[in-house]
Motif scaffolding. Structure first.
Motif, PDB file in Angstrom:
ATOM      1  N   PRO A   1       0.786  -1.234   0.000  1.00 57.53           N
ATOM      2  CA  PRO A   1       0.000   0.000   0.000  1.00 57.53           C
ATOM      3  C   PRO A   1       0.827   1.298   0.000  1.00 57.53           C
ATOM      4  O   PRO A   1       0.275   2.382  -0.105  1.00 57.53           O
ATOM      5  N   ASP A   2       2.162   1.200   0.105  1.00 59.01           N
ATOM      6  CA  ASP A   2       2.988   2.409   0.222  1.00 59.01           C
ATOM      7  C   ASP A   2       2.875   3.343  -0.979  1.00 59.01           C
ATOM      8  O   ASP A   2       3.002   4.555  -0.835  1.00 59.01           O
ATOM      9  N   THR A   3       2.657   2.774  -2.163  1.00 59.42           N
ATOM     10  CA  THR A   3       2.609   3.578  -3.385  1.00 59.42           C
ATOM     11  C   THR A   3       1.182   3.893  -3.835  1.00 59.42           C
ATOM     12  O   THR A   3       0.978   4.415  -4.927  1.00 59.42           O
ATOM     13  N   LEU A   4       0.192   3.592  -2.984  1.00 55.00           N
ATOM     14  CA  LEU A   4      -1.206   3.810  -3.331  1.00 55.00           C
ATOM     15  C   LEU A   4      -1.512   5.303  -3.468  1.00 55.00           C
ATOM     16  O   LEU A   4      -1.269   6.079  -2.545  1.00 55.00           O
ATOM     17  N   ILE A   5      -2.044   5.673  -4.611  1.00 54.11           N
ATOM     18  CA  ILE A   5      -2.429   7.060  -4.882  1.00 54.11           C
ATOM     19  C   ILE A   5      -3.921   7.246  -4.650  1.00 54.11           C
ATOM     20  O   ILE A   5      -4.346   8.201  -4.009  1.00 54.11           O
ATOM     21  N   ALA A   6      -4.724   6.336  -5.214  1.00 59.76           N
ATOM     22  CA  ALA A   6      -6.184   6.467  -5.119  1.00 59.76           C
ATOM     23  C   ALA A   6      -6.811   5.082  -5.131  1.00 59.76           C
ATOM     24  O   ALA A   6      -6.305   4.160  -5.765  1.00 59.76           O
ATOM     25  N   ASP A   7      -7.931   4.968  -4.420  1.00 61.38           N
ATOM     26  CA  ASP A   7      -8.625   3.690  -4.303  1.00 61.38           C
ATOM     27  C   ASP A   7     -10.086   3.882  -4.680  1.00 61.38           C
ATOM     28  O   ASP A   7     -10.707   4.878  -4.282  1.00 61.38           O
ATOM     29  N   TYR A   8     -10.612   2.932  -5.422  1.00 58.52           N
ATOM     30  CA  TYR A   8     -11.990   2.956  -5.882  1.00 58.52           C
ATOM     31  C   TYR A   8     -12.607   1.593  -5.540  1.00 58.52           C
ATOM     32  O   TYR A   8     -11.911   0.706  -5.051  1.00 58.52           O
ATOM     33  N   GLU A   9     -13.861   1.417  -5.813  1.00 61.34           N
ATOM     34  CA  GLU A   9     -14.496   0.142  -5.509  1.00 61.34           C
ATOM     35  C   GLU A   9     -13.859  -1.015  -6.276  1.00 61.34           C
ATOM     36  O   GLU A   9     -13.562  -2.057  -5.698  1.00 61.34           O
ATOM     37  N   HIS A  10     -13.615  -0.835  -7.569  1.00 59.64           N
ATOM     38  CA  HIS A  10     -13.115  -1.928  -8.411  1.00 59.64           C
ATOM     39  C   HIS A  10     -11.657  -1.769  -8.827  1.00 59.64           C
ATOM     40  O   HIS A  10     -11.070  -2.704  -9.367  1.00 59.64           O
ATOM     41  N   TRP A  11     -11.071  -0.609  -8.617  1.00 59.33           N
ATOM     42  CA  TRP A  11      -9.723  -0.311  -9.103  1.00 59.33           C
ATOM     43  C   TRP A  11      -8.926   0.416  -8.037  1.00 59.33           C
ATOM     44  O   TRP A  11      -9.482   1.070  -7.163  1.00 59.33           O
ATOM     45  N   CYS A  12      -7.620   0.348  -8.173  1.00 56.04           N
ATOM     46  CA  CYS A  12      -6.740   1.202  -7.387  1.00 56.04           C
ATOM     47  C   CYS A  12      -5.621   1.689  -8.301  1.00 56.04           C
ATOM     48  O   CYS A  12      -5.317   1.068  -9.325  1.00 56.04           O
ATOM     49  N   VAL A  13      -5.031   2.809  -7.933  1.00 53.11           N
ATOM     50  CA  VAL A  13      -3.977   3.420  -8.723  1.00 53.11           C
ATOM     51  C   VAL A  13      -2.753   3.581  -7.833  1.00 53.11           C
ATOM     52  O   VAL A  13      -2.844   4.145  -6.744  1.00 53.11           O
ATOM     53  N   LEU A  14      -1.629   3.054  -8.306  1.00 47.40           N
ATOM     54  CA  LEU A  14      -0.374   3.123  -7.567  1.00 47.40           C
ATOM     55  C   LEU A  14       0.675   3.843  -8.400  1.00 47.40           C
ATOM     56  O   LEU A  14       0.640   3.777  -9.642  1.00 47.40           O
ATOM     57  N   ALA A  15       1.619   4.503  -7.738  1.00 46.76           N
ATOM     58  CA  ALA A  15       2.792   5.031  -8.437  1.00 46.76           C
ATOM     59  C   ALA A  15       3.640   3.827  -8.848  1.00 46.76           C
ATOM     60  O   ALA A  15       3.853   2.912  -8.051  1.00 46.76           O
ATOM     61  N   ARG A  16       4.077   3.810 -10.087  1.00 49.99           N
ATOM     62  CA  ARG A  16       4.872   2.689 -10.595  1.00 49.99           C
ATOM     63  C   ARG A  16       6.270   2.772  -9.985  1.00 49.99           C
ATOM     64  O   ARG A  16       6.920   3.826 -10.035  1.00 49.99           O
ATOM     65  N   PRO A  17       6.776   1.665  -9.397  1.00 51.80           N
ATOM     66  CA  PRO A  17       8.093   1.701  -8.749  1.00 51.80           C
ATOM     67  C   PRO A  17       9.230   2.145  -9.666  1.00 51.80           C
ATOM     68  O   PRO A  17      10.178   2.757  -9.210  1.00 51.80           O
ATOM     69  N   LYS A  18       9.134   1.843 -10.952  1.00 51.06           N
ATOM     70  CA  LYS A  18      10.112   2.353 -11.910  1.00 51.06           C
ATOM     71  C   LYS A  18       9.398   3.420 -12.732  1.00 51.06           C
ATOM     72  O   LYS A  18       8.463   3.131 -13.465  1.00 51.06           O
ATOM     73  N   GLN A  19       9.833   4.636 -12.571  1.00 47.52           N
ATOM     74  CA  GLN A  19       9.236   5.756 -13.284  1.00 47.52           C
ATOM     75  C   GLN A  19       9.820   5.839 -14.692  1.00 47.52           C
ATOM     76  O   GLN A  19      10.781   6.565 -14.938  1.00 47.52           O
ATOM     77  N   VAL A  20       9.248   5.066 -15.601  1.00 48.26           N
ATOM     78  CA  VAL A  20       9.681   5.062 -17.001  1.00 48.26           C
ATOM     79  C   VAL A  20       9.603   6.482 -17.547  1.00 48.26           C
ATOM     80  O   VAL A  20      10.494   6.953 -18.247  1.00 48.26           O
ATOM     81  N   THR A  21       8.521   7.152 -17.226  1.00 52.06           N
ATOM     82  CA  THR A  21       8.353   8.583 -17.459  1.00 52.06           C
ATOM     83  C   THR A  21       7.764   9.159 -16.178  1.00 52.06           C
ATOM     84  O   THR A  21       7.199   8.425 -15.360  1.00 52.06           O
ATOM     85  N   LEU A  22       7.919  10.455 -15.998  1.00 51.14           N
ATOM     86  CA  LEU A  22       7.422  11.089 -14.778  1.00 51.14           C
ATOM     87  C   LEU A  22       5.920  10.902 -14.657  1.00 51.14           C
ATOM     88  O   LEU A  22       5.167  11.219 -15.576  1.00 51.14           O
ATOM     89  N   GLY A  23       5.492  10.371 -13.515  1.00 50.24           N
ATOM     90  CA  GLY A  23       4.077  10.150 -13.260  1.00 50.24           C
ATOM     91  C   GLY A  23       3.593   8.771 -13.657  1.00 50.24           C
ATOM     92  O   GLY A  23       2.386   8.521 -13.640  1.00 50.24           O
ATOM     93  N   ALA A  24       4.492   7.870 -13.989  1.00 43.50           N
ATOM     94  CA  ALA A  24       4.091   6.513 -14.370  1.00 43.50           C
ATOM     95  C   ALA A  24       3.338   5.858 -13.214  1.00 43.50           C
ATOM     96  O   ALA A  24       3.726   5.974 -12.049  1.00 43.50           O
ATOM     97  N   MET A  25       2.237   5.199 -13.566  1.00 47.68           N
ATOM     98  CA  MET A  25       1.378   4.569 -12.569  1.00 47.68           C
ATOM     99  C   MET A  25       1.019   3.153 -13.000  1.00 47.68           C
ATOM    100  O   MET A  25       1.260   2.762 -14.141  1.00 47.68           O
ATOM    101  N   VAL A  26       0.407   2.427 -12.065  1.00 44.31           N
ATOM    102  CA  VAL A  26      -0.185   1.130 -12.366  1.00 44.31           C
ATOM    103  C   VAL A  26      -1.640   1.201 -11.913  1.00 44.31           C
ATOM    104  O   VAL A  26      -1.931   1.575 -10.772  1.00 44.31           O
ATOM    105  N   LEU A  27      -2.533   0.883 -12.821  1.00 42.23           N
ATOM    106  CA  LEU A  27      -3.973   0.845 -12.568  1.00 42.23           C
ATOM    107  C   LEU A  27      -4.329  -0.628 -12.413  1.00 42.23           C
ATOM    108  O   LEU A  27      -4.200  -1.400 -13.362  1.00 42.23           O
ATOM    109  N   ILE A  28      -4.723  -1.039 -11.209  1.00 45.88           N
ATOM    110  CA  ILE A  28      -4.896  -2.452 -10.877  1.00 45.88           C
ATOM    111  C   ILE A  28      -6.333  -2.746 -10.469  1.00 45.88           C
ATOM    112  O   ILE A  28      -6.924  -2.019  -9.663  1.00 45.88           O
TER     113      ILE A  28
END
Length: 147
Positions: free
Chosen positions: A15-42
């Motif tokens: 949960p350390d990289t959690l940006i936002a949480d929704y009922e069906h999805w969550c958004v995390l900062a991607r551990p490797k920033q390929v570009t600035l602001g890279a995220m993972v939508l899970i």
């Protein structure tokens, strides 16, 4: 917010990289920033096949991607946003969200080029390290739309 998370959530620093949480999805900062602001939508589910998600997850995806693009516009001003659904190593439904830009972006004393521009993103490039990722995570949280 769900209490039970799949292994993909943990793999990408939750949960350390959690940006936002929704009922069906969550958004995390991607551990490797390929570009600035890279995220993972899970997906918050254990589904491994995109069409197996409940209909409500597809409906909610519109709001989540709208929030993603709003936050990225505020932080990065990308020229494009790529959503990559690879799911080869990490099987649960997820997207790598990569802001794309032709000129490098500066943030927190680092320079973030887009090594693949204008072609496919160069997933081997980028900046990693806990302090950089957590700084990006905090910056994205600060510009995330309220719901």
């Amino acid at each position: 917010m769900q209490n039970d998370r799949n292994a993909t959530f943990s793999k990408f620093g939750g949960p350390d990289t959690l940006i936002a949480d929704y009922e069906h999805w969550c958004v995390l900062a991607r551990p490797k920033q390929v570009t600035l602001g890279a995220m993972v939508l899970i997906s918050n589910s254990d589904h491994e096949h995109f069409p197996d998600l409940p209909a409500a997850a597809f409906t909610e995806l519109q709001a989540v991607t709208s929030d993603i693009e709003h936050a990225l516009k505020s932080l990065v001003s990308p020229e494009k946003v790529n959503y990559l659904m690879l799911m080869m190593v990490d099987p649960h439904v997820h997207f790598h969200v990569l802001p794309r830009y032709s000129e490098p972006r500066a943030f927190s004393g680092e320079t973030f080029p887009d090594a693949g521009w204008p072609g496919p993103p160069d997933l081997a490039s980028g900046i990693s390290g806990e302090s950089a990722v957590l700084a990006v995570c905090d910056a994205l949280k600060s510009v995330w739309p309220a719901r």
